[in-house]
Design an enzyme around this catalytic site. Structure first.
Site, PDB file in Angstrom:
ATOM      1  N   GLU A   1     -22.557 -32.060 -17.028  1.00 20.81           N
ATOM      2  CA  GLU A   1     -22.917 -33.096 -17.995  1.00 20.81           C
ATOM      3  C   GLU A   1     -23.656 -32.552 -19.222  1.00 20.81           C
ATOM      4  O   GLU A   1     -24.823 -32.883 -19.450  1.00 20.81           O
ATOM      5  CB  GLU A   1     -23.765 -34.188 -17.319  1.00 20.81           C
ATOM      6  CG  GLU A   1     -23.072 -34.868 -16.151  1.00 20.81           C
ATOM      7  CD  GLU A   1     -23.803 -36.123 -15.671  1.00 20.81           C
ATOM      8  OE1 GLU A   1     -24.899 -36.409 -16.174  1.00 20.81           O
ATOM      9  OE2 GLU A   1     -23.247 -36.828 -14.810  1.00 20.81           O
TER      10      GLU A   1
ATOM     11  N   GLU B   1     -18.925 -36.231  -9.178  1.00 23.26           N
ATOM     12  CA  GLU B   1     -20.063 -37.082  -8.791  1.00 23.26           C
ATOM     13  C   GLU B   1     -19.647 -38.545  -8.896  1.00 23.26           C
ATOM     14  O   GLU B   1     -19.000 -38.953  -9.867  1.00 23.26           O
ATOM     15  CB  GLU B   1     -21.276 -36.925  -9.729  1.00 23.26           C
ATOM     16  CG  GLU B   1     -22.094 -35.697  -9.511  1.00 23.26           C
ATOM     17  CD  GLU B   1     -23.285 -35.615 -10.474  1.00 23.26           C
ATOM     18  OE1 GLU B   1     -23.813 -36.675 -10.902  1.00 23.26           O
ATOM     19  OE2 GLU B   1     -23.674 -34.483 -10.798  1.00 23.26           O
TER      20      GLU B   1
HETATM   21  C1  FCB Z   1     -25.990 -37.495 -13.052  1.00 24.63           C
HETATM   22  C2  FCB Z   1     -26.563 -36.122 -12.720  1.00 24.63           C
HETATM   23  C3  FCB Z   1     -27.041 -35.999 -11.299  1.00 24.63           C
HETATM   24  C4  FCB Z   1     -27.710 -37.270 -10.809  1.00 24.63           C
HETATM   25  C5  FCB Z   1     -26.849 -38.467 -11.088  1.00 24.63           C
HETATM   26  C6  FCB Z   1     -27.424 -39.765 -10.591  1.00 24.63           C
HETATM   27  O1  FCB Z   1     -26.141 -37.723 -14.409  1.00 24.63           O
HETATM   28  O2  FCB Z   1     -25.610 -35.125 -12.941  1.00 24.63           O
HETATM   29  O3  FCB Z   1     -27.887 -34.876 -11.221  1.00 24.63           O
HETATM   30  O4  FCB Z   1     -28.966 -37.363 -11.332  1.00 24.63           O
HETATM   31  O5  FCB Z   1     -26.601 -38.574 -12.449  1.00 24.63           O
END
Ligand code: FCB
Length: 472
Positions: free
Chosen positions: A164, A368
């Site tokens: 990110e 994620e």
């Molecule tokens: C993302 C991050 C991760 C976590 C999630 C909830 O932005 O990559 O580390 O904090 O959000």
């Protein structure tokens, strides 16, 4: 049952600073997140990652949990200041040893290591020298990538350069709600560029030293941006430019979009982009990592009424949205997670299909996806987190729908394996499928962990999400 493709990779994800702890042990150097969390007032509850989940000392127990979940992969990040304190100079052998144990421990359990090189923990010394707004940080990142490739490239077959970069650049240097807490829009755009450049250099370095079969990737938190009405198309375009195309452009197409340069012209002339940089940033990728939590809803601000800015990333005094001064972030209909993020899995399907349309030859992986809820431990010790099961079920259905419609999605990683340090929110926001008791560090499987184990075993989703399997 909704079946997933053969060889679909099921995993869970964490990041070094959020779980490891042992912040000043065995030669680890400080990172910008140590500095940030140790600054009073910046993290909720005064929480720090000093102990985090004590994963550094509980590695075997956590490997055991991964094995019992049956996952085929584990996404973790390497702490740059643990393996190369200060960001330059010799490697710290004790830090390297820790990742050797982690990688070997995964492989001996038939779990594929998926290593992220940078999940936000920049060595503090590199920030002291200017951080990501400085070109030199990209060069140091490439060196670090090469060193990691040399050490672990015989065993790690999937590498993610950055996690990110949107957050690193804009939350770190524009709104300042993340480390290093700077509020300098021009520096944030320079950070965008040096993250893109660092990514490209790191891919080149890894290709040169890692196993030739290694899959190289980057993880982006692409925003699925919608307009409130058709008249909001320009707001959508602007937000899409700074949020998505600022990274997709250089990394996948070899150029910054013209509209991004124009929208941000009053902030910077982009003269930090040197000849050849965007070609360097644009390295062939084996897979693109996508993090998705919720969609984004925007509209053109009328310039009169109080402008809404709640984009889900903490309202700081400064905005992360450079060049979007006339854009409002509209409230979205619930239900919401504990982060205040709305639950809308249709955005994930649409996002995956956009990527399929725009980059048909690039396979995708959900690196994620998950949800924070205020879980309760019942009198019988069980954590009945049916809302998390429902969230995961919905989003996995959305992934299945995208695959059905032609998207080449190779895997899915739940955020997160366990409750951990949720950045500026501290430990108050629990994303884990495994609960971590803050006093004892005891790990307890939530219902969602049992449910996920069954999904992984079946390589598919049960028809209804309601009944979470629990036999612990
Ligand atoms: C993302 C991050 C991760 C976590 C999630 C909830 O932005 O990559 O580390 O904090 O959000």
């Amino acid at each position: 049952m909704t079946a997933f493709p053969e060889n679909f990779l099921w995993g869970t994800a964490t990041a070094a600073y959020q779980v490891e702890g042992a912040w000043a042990e065995d030669g680890r150097g400080p990172s910008i997140w140590d500095t940030f969390s140790h600054t009073p007032g910046l993290v909720a509850g005064g929480d720090t990652g000093d102990a985090a989940c004590d994963h550094y000392h509980r590695l075997d127990e956590d490997l055991g949990i991964l094995a019992a979940l049956g996952v085929g992969a584990y996404r973790f990040s390497i702490s740059w200041p643990r393996v190369r304190p200060g960001g330059r100079g010799p490697l710290n052998q004790a830090g390297v040893d820790f990742y050797d144990r982690l990688i070997d421990g995964l492989l001996s359990r038939d779990i594929a290591p998926v290593a992220t090189l940078y999940h936000w923990d920049l060595p503090q010394e590199l920030e002291d020298a200017g951080g990501w707004p400085e070109r030199d940080t990209a060069l140091r990142f490439a060196e670090y990538a090469q060193l990691m490739g040399e050490r672990f490239g015989d065993r790690v077959r999937t590498w993610i350069t950055l996690n990110e970069p949107w957050c690193s650049a804009y939350l770190g240097y524009a709104s300042g709600v993340h480390a290093p807490a700077r509020t300098e829009p021009a520096a944030a755009l320079a950070a965008v560029h040096h993250l893109n450049l660092g990514h490209g250099l790191a891919v080149q370095a890894l290709r040169a030293v890692a196993d030739p079969a290694a899959q190289l990737s980057v993880t982006l938190n692409l925003h699925h941006v919608r307009g409130v009405s058709e008249g909001d198309a320009d707001a959508v375009r602007r937000v899409d430019a700074v949020a998505n195309r600022a990274f997709l452009g250089p990394m996948l197409e070899g150029a910054y979009p013209d509209d991004l340069i124009a929208d941000t012209a009053s902030v910077t002339d982009w003269s930090f982009v040197r000849d050849g940089d965007t070609a360097t940033a644009c390295q062939p990728l084996d897979v693109l990592g996508v993090n998705y939590y919720n969609p984004t809803l925007v509209r053109q601000w009328d310039g009169g009424s109080g402008r809404q800015t709640a984009d889900g990333h903490q309202d700081g005094s400064a905005s992360p949205w450079i060049g979007c001064e006339d854009v409002e972030f509209a409230a979205q209909p619930g239900p919401y997670t504990e982060m205040g993020w709305n639950i809308d899995e249709s955005g994930l399907t649409e996002l995956l299909l956009r990527l399929r349309r725009d980059y048909p030859d690039t396979p995708l992986m959900i690196t994620e996806n998950g949800a924070a809820f205020a879980d309760a431990v019942d009198a019988d010790g069980r954590v009945r987190d049916e809302r998390r099961v429902d969230y995961l079920h919905r989003h996995l259905s959305a992934v299945a729908e995208a695959i059905e419609a032609g998207a080449d999605v190779r895997g899915y990683f739940v955020w997160s394996l366990m409750d951990n340090f949720e950045w500026a929110h501290g430990y108050a926001k629990r994303f884990g499928i495994v609960r971590v008791d803050r006093e004892t560090m005891e790990r307890t499987w939530k219902d969602s962990a049992f449910w996920y184990r069954d999904v992984v075993a079946a390589n598919g989703l049960p028809a209804a999400s309601a009944a979470a399997g629990h036999d612990g």
